[in-house]
Structure formats: structure tokens, C-alpha cells
Scaffold this motif. Structure first.
Motif, PDB file in Angstrom:
ATOM      1  N   THR A   1       0.818  -1.193   0.000  1.00  0.00           N
ATOM      2  CA  THR A   1       0.000   0.000   0.000  1.00  0.00           C
ATOM      3  C   THR A   1       0.855   1.247   0.000  1.00  0.00           C
ATOM      4  O   THR A   1       1.377   1.635   1.013  1.00  0.00           O
ATOM      5  CB  THR A   1      -0.895   0.005   1.242  1.00  0.00           C
ATOM      6  OG1 THR A   1      -1.575  -1.228   1.282  1.00  0.00           O
ATOM      7  CG2 THR A   1      -1.898   1.113   1.196  1.00  0.00           C
ATOM      8  N   PRO A   2       1.044   1.874  -1.193  1.00  0.00           N
ATOM      9  CA  PRO A   2       1.859   3.070  -1.232  1.00  0.00           C
ATOM     10  C   PRO A   2       1.067   4.302  -0.846  1.00  0.00           C
ATOM     11  O   PRO A   2      -0.113   4.230  -0.673  1.00  0.00           O
ATOM     12  CB  PRO A   2       2.288   3.149  -2.692  1.00  0.00           C
ATOM     13  CG  PRO A   2       1.267   2.412  -3.418  1.00  0.00           C
ATOM     14  CD  PRO A   2       0.592   1.459  -2.460  1.00  0.00           C
ATOM     15  N   HIS A   3       1.726   5.443  -0.829  1.00  0.00           N
ATOM     16  CA  HIS A   3       1.098   6.690  -0.435  1.00  0.00           C
ATOM     17  C   HIS A   3       1.656   7.848  -1.233  1.00  0.00           C
ATOM     18  O   HIS A   3       2.793   7.831  -1.628  1.00  0.00           O
ATOM     19  CB  HIS A   3       1.318   6.944   1.055  1.00  0.00           C
ATOM     20  CG  HIS A   3       1.082   5.708   1.805  1.00  0.00           C
ATOM     21  ND1 HIS A   3      -0.156   5.269   2.140  1.00  0.00           N
ATOM     22  CD2 HIS A   3       1.943   4.748   2.177  1.00  0.00           C
ATOM     23  CE1 HIS A   3      -0.033   4.098   2.718  1.00  0.00           C
ATOM     24  NE2 HIS A   3       1.213   3.766   2.748  1.00  0.00           N
TER      25      HIS A   3
ATOM     26  N   VAL B   1       3.899   7.380  10.066  1.00  0.00           N
ATOM     27  CA  VAL B   1       3.714   6.964   8.669  1.00  0.00           C
ATOM     28  C   VAL B   1       4.803   5.986   8.254  1.00  0.00           C
ATOM     29  O   VAL B   1       4.544   4.947   7.629  1.00  0.00           O
ATOM     30  CB  VAL B   1       3.686   8.189   7.735  1.00  0.00           C
ATOM     31  CG1 VAL B   1       3.727   7.753   6.271  1.00  0.00           C
ATOM     32  CG2 VAL B   1       2.435   9.009   7.999  1.00  0.00           C
ATOM     33  N   GLU B   2       6.055   6.285   8.606  1.00  0.00           N
ATOM     34  CA  GLU B   2       7.153   5.377   8.248  1.00  0.00           C
ATOM     35  C   GLU B   2       6.976   4.018   8.912  1.00  0.00           C
ATOM     36  O   GLU B   2       7.227   2.971   8.297  1.00  0.00           O
ATOM     37  CB  GLU B   2       8.489   6.005   8.648  1.00  0.00           C
ATOM     38  CG  GLU B   2       8.871   7.226   7.826  1.00  0.00           C
ATOM     39  CD  GLU B   2       8.944   6.911   6.337  1.00  0.00           C
ATOM     40  OE1 GLU B   2       9.576   5.894   5.975  1.00  0.00           O
ATOM     41  OE2 GLU B   2       8.362   7.665   5.552  1.00  0.00           O
TER      42      GLU B   2
ATOM     43  N   TRP C   1       2.732   7.445   1.381  1.00  0.00           N
ATOM     44  CA  TRP C   1       3.727   6.741   0.578  1.00  0.00           C
ATOM     45  C   TRP C   1       3.020   6.279  -0.647  1.00  0.00           C
ATOM     46  O   TRP C   1       3.599   6.142  -1.688  1.00  0.00           O
ATOM     47  CB  TRP C   1       4.283   5.590   1.406  1.00  0.00           C
ATOM     48  CG  TRP C   1       5.144   4.623   0.685  1.00  0.00           C
ATOM     49  CD1 TRP C   1       6.091   4.877  -0.255  1.00  0.00           C
ATOM     50  CD2 TRP C   1       5.149   3.230   0.853  1.00  0.00           C
ATOM     51  NE1 TRP C   1       6.676   3.731  -0.667  1.00  0.00           N
ATOM     52  CE2 TRP C   1       6.109   2.700   0.009  1.00  0.00           C
ATOM     53  CE3 TRP C   1       4.412   2.346   1.670  1.00  0.00           C
ATOM     54  CZ2 TRP C   1       6.363   1.336  -0.078  1.00  0.00           C
ATOM     55  CZ3 TRP C   1       4.678   1.003   1.590  1.00  0.00           C
ATOM     56  CH2 TRP C   1       5.639   0.510   0.720  1.00  0.00           C
TER      57      TRP C   1
ATOM     58  N   TYR D   1       4.167   2.588   9.748  1.00  0.00           N
ATOM     59  CA  TYR D   1       3.082   1.839   9.128  1.00  0.00           C
ATOM     60  C   TYR D   1       3.351   1.490   7.670  1.00  0.00           C
ATOM     61  O   TYR D   1       2.769   0.529   7.145  1.00  0.00           O
ATOM     62  CB  TYR D   1       1.742   2.572   9.318  1.00  0.00           C
ATOM     63  CG  TYR D   1       1.169   2.242  10.676  1.00  0.00           C
ATOM     64  CD1 TYR D   1       0.304   1.160  10.838  1.00  0.00           C
ATOM     65  CD2 TYR D   1       1.534   2.952  11.799  1.00  0.00           C
ATOM     66  CE1 TYR D   1      -0.197   0.827  12.076  1.00  0.00           C
ATOM     67  CE2 TYR D   1       1.039   2.623  13.056  1.00  0.00           C
ATOM     68  CZ  TYR D   1       0.176   1.552  13.178  1.00  0.00           C
ATOM     69  OH  TYR D   1      -0.310   1.194  14.418  1.00  0.00           O
ATOM     70  N   LYS D   2       4.238   2.201   7.026  1.00  0.00           N
ATOM     71  CA  LYS D   2       4.703   1.740   5.721  1.00  0.00           C
ATOM     72  C   LYS D   2       5.370   0.374   5.873  1.00  0.00           C
ATOM     73  O   LYS D   2       5.126  -0.544   5.088  1.00  0.00           O
ATOM     74  CB  LYS D   2       5.687   2.743   5.130  1.00  0.00           C
ATOM     75  CG  LYS D   2       5.066   3.980   4.546  1.00  0.00           C
ATOM     76  CD  LYS D   2       6.079   5.093   4.332  1.00  0.00           C
ATOM     77  CE  LYS D   2       7.266   4.688   3.520  1.00  0.00           C
ATOM     78  NZ  LYS D   2       8.171   5.816   3.222  1.00  0.00           N
TER      79      LYS D   2
ATOM     80  N   GLN E   1       2.798  -2.321   6.546  1.00  0.00           N
ATOM     81  CA  GLN E   1       2.082  -2.715   5.332  1.00  0.00           C
ATOM     82  C   GLN E   1       2.912  -3.719   4.530  1.00  0.00           C
ATOM     83  O   GLN E   1       2.384  -4.720   4.036  1.00  0.00           O
ATOM     84  CB  GLN E   1       1.783  -1.474   4.470  1.00  0.00           C
ATOM     85  CG  GLN E   1       0.826  -0.472   5.090  1.00  0.00           C
ATOM     86  CD  GLN E   1      -0.633  -0.857   4.955  1.00  0.00           C
ATOM     87  OE1 GLN E   1      -0.968  -1.975   4.553  1.00  0.00           O
ATOM     88  NE2 GLN E   1      -1.528   0.056   5.288  1.00  0.00           N
ATOM     89  N   ARG E   2       4.191  -3.449   4.408  1.00  0.00           N
ATOM     90  CA  ARG E   2       5.052  -4.380   3.676  1.00  0.00           C
ATOM     91  C   ARG E   2       5.128  -5.726   4.393  1.00  0.00           C
ATOM     92  O   ARG E   2       5.083  -6.781   3.751  1.00  0.00           O
ATOM     93  CB  ARG E   2       6.458  -3.782   3.515  1.00  0.00           C
ATOM     94  CG  ARG E   2       6.524  -2.589   2.584  1.00  0.00           C
ATOM     95  CD  ARG E   2       7.967  -2.230   2.253  1.00  0.00           C
ATOM     96  NE  ARG E   2       8.698  -1.789   3.435  1.00  0.00           N
ATOM     97  CZ  ARG E   2       8.816  -0.511   3.803  1.00  0.00           C
ATOM     98  NH1 ARG E   2       8.238   0.443   3.094  1.00  0.00           N
ATOM     99  NH2 ARG E   2       9.515  -0.191   4.878  1.00  0.00           N
TER     100      ARG E   2
END
Length: 215
Positions: A7-9, A190-191, A31, A193-194, A197-198
Motif C-alpha cells: 500500500t503506497p502513499h 507513517v514510516e 507513501w 506503518y509503511k 504494510q510491507r
């Protein structure tokens, strides 16, 4: 089975700074691609505003092979350049107001907004479609949906974490420091949760371990 993408942003826009004693700052972080409610102070947090969206791309066919070929041709492209059968985008923004005082700078409000968009395939089965094909497709799309909802749930957690961590910052010795602390706290979430997500995609095999297989 083709992988479901991470999931990018979207990129973070520049901030516009007001030249006044009581100012408002807005920060968008993401992201994937992936936030005014007034608050009385750090202890009074507003509920995260979540806008959930769904989009569909249509496929046609009367066999597993035909549908897979359509999926390969029509599926969305992720921001990493890959193409995936389903995809979840999320955008997280925080907006806050602060006021300069004699003893420093105080945050006086916070608003956090989250937008999630889940992209899924859609097949309108022809009247003479084989019942087994219909069952397989329905099971596949249900598994896709569950997997993407997992991405969405992580995005919601991220928004709640921003609300908590940014909301805990109420005062600094000057507004420039307060602004830096608020945005650093939000961007750290945010970082984090990036990475989550991965990890979710790795743990689930991009959904394959959850039944995302067609054929």
C-alpha cells in the motif's frame, strides 16, 4: 496468482506558512501513494475522520483462462510500477493550529483525516456461466477483499496513532520547534506503518496464504 501490491502513499505537499500569531499548519503524509476540528488541548483529541472509497475495474470472460487474461490486462498499476489484481491506497493528513504566547507556543487544535481507496476486479457473470466458475470467482474476490481490508485496517491504525502521538504534543518554547515536533511525530508514524504494510504482504504472501488464488 499474481501478488497483491503493498500500500503506497502520495508525495507530501509543501506547507504554506501563515505570518500571524495564531497560525494553522496542514501536513499530508503518505507513501501511496497513503489530514478543522478544534481541540481544547493535548488531552482532548478529535475522532479521526475516515473516508472509505471503493473502485472497480471490469473484466469479461466465460472461462478461468479468459478471466485471468482480463485480470492481467486490466488490473491497476501501483505506485511502484507493478500491476496487481487488487490494490489499496491510503492518504493520511493532519492539520493543527497553534498560538504563540509569552511563555512559548501552544497547539490549540488538531484534525486527522484518512482516505482509503480499495481497487477490486468486477465480473458480471454471463447467464450461461458454469456454476463452478462462478463459485471460484466469488471465493477469489471475497479473499481479495479480506486481504485489502487488512491493508485498510493498518491505515486506520496509523491514523489513530497520529492522533495520539501528535495529540500528546501540546507546547514548545517556540512555534517553529512545535511545528517540527508535531510533523516529526506524524511522519514517524507513517514510516512505521509503511513497514507494517510491507510486512503484512510478506506474512500473507500478498494474500495467497489467505486464499487469494485465481486460478
Amino acid at each position: 496468482m499474481q501478488p497483491i501490491g503493498p500500500t503506497p502513499h502520495p508525495p507530501r505537499p509543501d506547507l504554506a506558512f501563515a505570518r500571524c500569531r495564531s497560525a494553522r499548519r496542514r501536513r499530508a503524509a503518505g507513501w501511496l501513494a497513503g489530514l478543522v476540528i478544534a481541540a481544547a488541548g493535548p488531552a482532548a483529541l478529535a475522532e479521526v475522520r475516515h473516508k472509505a472509497e471503493r473502485t472497480y475495474y471490469d473484466v469479461v470472460g466465460d472461462s478461468v483462462e479468459a478471466l485471468r487474461a482480463q485480470l492481467q490486462a486490466q488490473r491497476p498499476r501501483g505506485e511502484d510500477g507493478g500491476r496487481y489484481d487488487a490494490y489499496t491506497r491510503w492518504k493520511l493528513e493532519w492539520q493543527y493550529r497553534f498560538r504563540e504566547q509569552r511563555d512559548g507556543c501552544r497547539r490549540i487544535s488538531l484534525r486527522t483525516d484518512l482516505t482509503t481507496t480499495i481497487h477490486l476486479p468486477r465480473w458480471q457473470a454471463p447467464a450461461d456461466a458454469a456454476p463452478d466458475l462462478v463459485r471460484r470467482w466469488e471465493a477469489y474476490v471475497a479473499a481479495l477483499d479480506r486481504h485489502e481490508r487488512g491493508h485498510e485496517a493498518l491505515a486506520i491504525e496509523a491514523a489513530e496513532a497520529v492522533e495520539q502521538r501528535v495529540g500528546a504534543i501540546g507546547r514548545a518554547h517556540d512555534c517553529k520547534t512545535l511545528e517540527a515536533e508535531v510533523n516529526a511525530a506524524g511522519e514517524a508514524v507513517v514510516e512505521d506503518y509503511k513497514a507494517r504494510q510491507r510486512a503484512y504482504d510478506v506474512e500473507t504472501g500478498h494474500g495467497r496464504n489467505e486464499g487469494v488464488r485465481f486460478p
